[in-house]
Design an enzyme around this catalytic site. Sequence first.
Site, mmCIF file in Angstrom:
data_model
loop_
_atom_site.group_PDB
_atom_site.id
_atom_site.type_symbol
_atom_site.label_atom_id
_atom_site.label_comp_id
_atom_site.label_asym_id
_atom_site.label_seq_id
_atom_site.Cartn_x
_atom_site.Cartn_y
_atom_site.Cartn_z
ATOM 1 N N SER A 37 0.807 -1.225 0.000
ATOM 2 C CA SER A 37 0.000 0.000 0.000
ATOM 3 C C SER A 37 0.838 1.273 0.000
ATOM 4 O O SER A 37 0.368 2.322 -0.438
ATOM 5 C CB SER A 37 -0.936 0.014 1.213
ATOM 6 O OG SER A 37 -0.206 -0.090 2.421
ATOM 7 N N GLY A 74 -1.788 -4.279 0.934
ATOM 8 C CA GLY A 74 -1.882 -5.440 1.802
ATOM 9 C C GLY A 74 -0.952 -6.576 1.445
ATOM 10 O O GLY A 74 -0.933 -7.604 2.142
ATOM 11 N N ASN A 103 4.042 -5.540 5.875
ATOM 12 C CA ASN A 103 2.857 -6.322 6.220
ATOM 13 C C ASN A 103 3.213 -7.680 6.818
ATOM 14 O O ASN A 103 2.420 -8.248 7.567
ATOM 15 C CB ASN A 103 1.963 -6.510 4.990
ATOM 16 C CG ASN A 103 1.246 -5.231 4.599
ATOM 17 O OD1 ASN A 103 0.746 -4.501 5.448
ATOM 18 N ND2 ASN A 103 1.211 -4.940 3.312
ATOM 19 N N ASP A 187 -5.436 6.666 9.865
ATOM 20 C CA ASP A 187 -5.131 5.318 10.355
ATOM 21 C C ASP A 187 -3.743 5.217 10.966
ATOM 22 O O ASP A 187 -3.390 4.190 11.557
ATOM 23 C CB ASP A 187 -5.291 4.279 9.241
ATOM 24 C CG ASP A 187 -4.332 4.487 8.071
ATOM 25 O OD1 ASP A 187 -3.402 5.310 8.173
ATOM 26 O OD2 ASP A 187 -4.528 3.812 7.033
ATOM 27 N N HIS A 190 -0.722 4.810 6.854
ATOM 28 C CA HIS A 190 -0.478 5.168 5.464
ATOM 29 C C HIS A 190 -0.156 6.652 5.304
ATOM 30 O O HIS A 190 -0.877 7.500 5.838
ATOM 31 C CB HIS A 190 -1.695 4.805 4.612
ATOM 32 C CG HIS A 190 -1.970 3.341 4.600
ATOM 33 N ND1 HIS A 190 -2.927 2.759 5.415
ATOM 34 C CD2 HIS A 190 -1.390 2.336 3.901
ATOM 35 C CE1 HIS A 190 -2.936 1.456 5.206
ATOM 36 N NE2 HIS A 190 -2.018 1.166 4.296
#
Length: 219
Positions: A37, A74, A103, A187, A190
């Site tokens: 991402s 992801g 991730n 969040d 990001h």
Amino acid sequence: MGTSVRAQGTSATPGGAAGGTASAAVGAPVILVVGDSLSAEYGIARGQGWVALLEQRLQREGLRGTVVNASVSGDTTSGGKARLPGLLTRHRPAVVVIELGGNDALRGLPMSATRQNLTDMAKAARAAGARVLIAGMQLPPNYGKAYGDEFAAVFGQVAKAEGAALVPFLLKNVADGPDADQMFQPDRIHPTAQAHSRILENVWPALRPLVVAAGRARS
């Protein structure tokens, strides 16, 4: 001059459709970005991510290159490793940027698997004739210093063993800068569109020599 292509099967946001492909500049070296991402423009408008900014940077500096963004939000090193052979066959890149691993840690995957997957990806890219750049990542302090240090070291270890270029920390001056609070989306994971110019500044010094060398090899 740089052109940009978004590889089929990728998305800028989870569940999003891939952008249309464009014709590559004839004879221009292909720069393939295989990431998650952080490279797939998650949560920001299309064209504002560091990979899109890379295309603009190539144009400003008069360097020829076709940028292919094969990043998937992801994705893990395992997913990237599985996708890479098809991408190498389809795009025949001169440079491969591997931006994966974050991730893996977030999901608690074995660090040994992350190291091996990155190694296998670097080997496959080199075997296909591409120069390789590995983008390193660091973990938040709450993961613990020992684990965080070990994880951060993996990227440099693989780069050294496989003769790849290295960006030690993709989010330098983003996650650890004085204005870090303003550099992330709500969040807290990001980066904002504003942060992506800094990400490119972290990548460019290591990537530029590979692009230049690839261009000379084709001239």
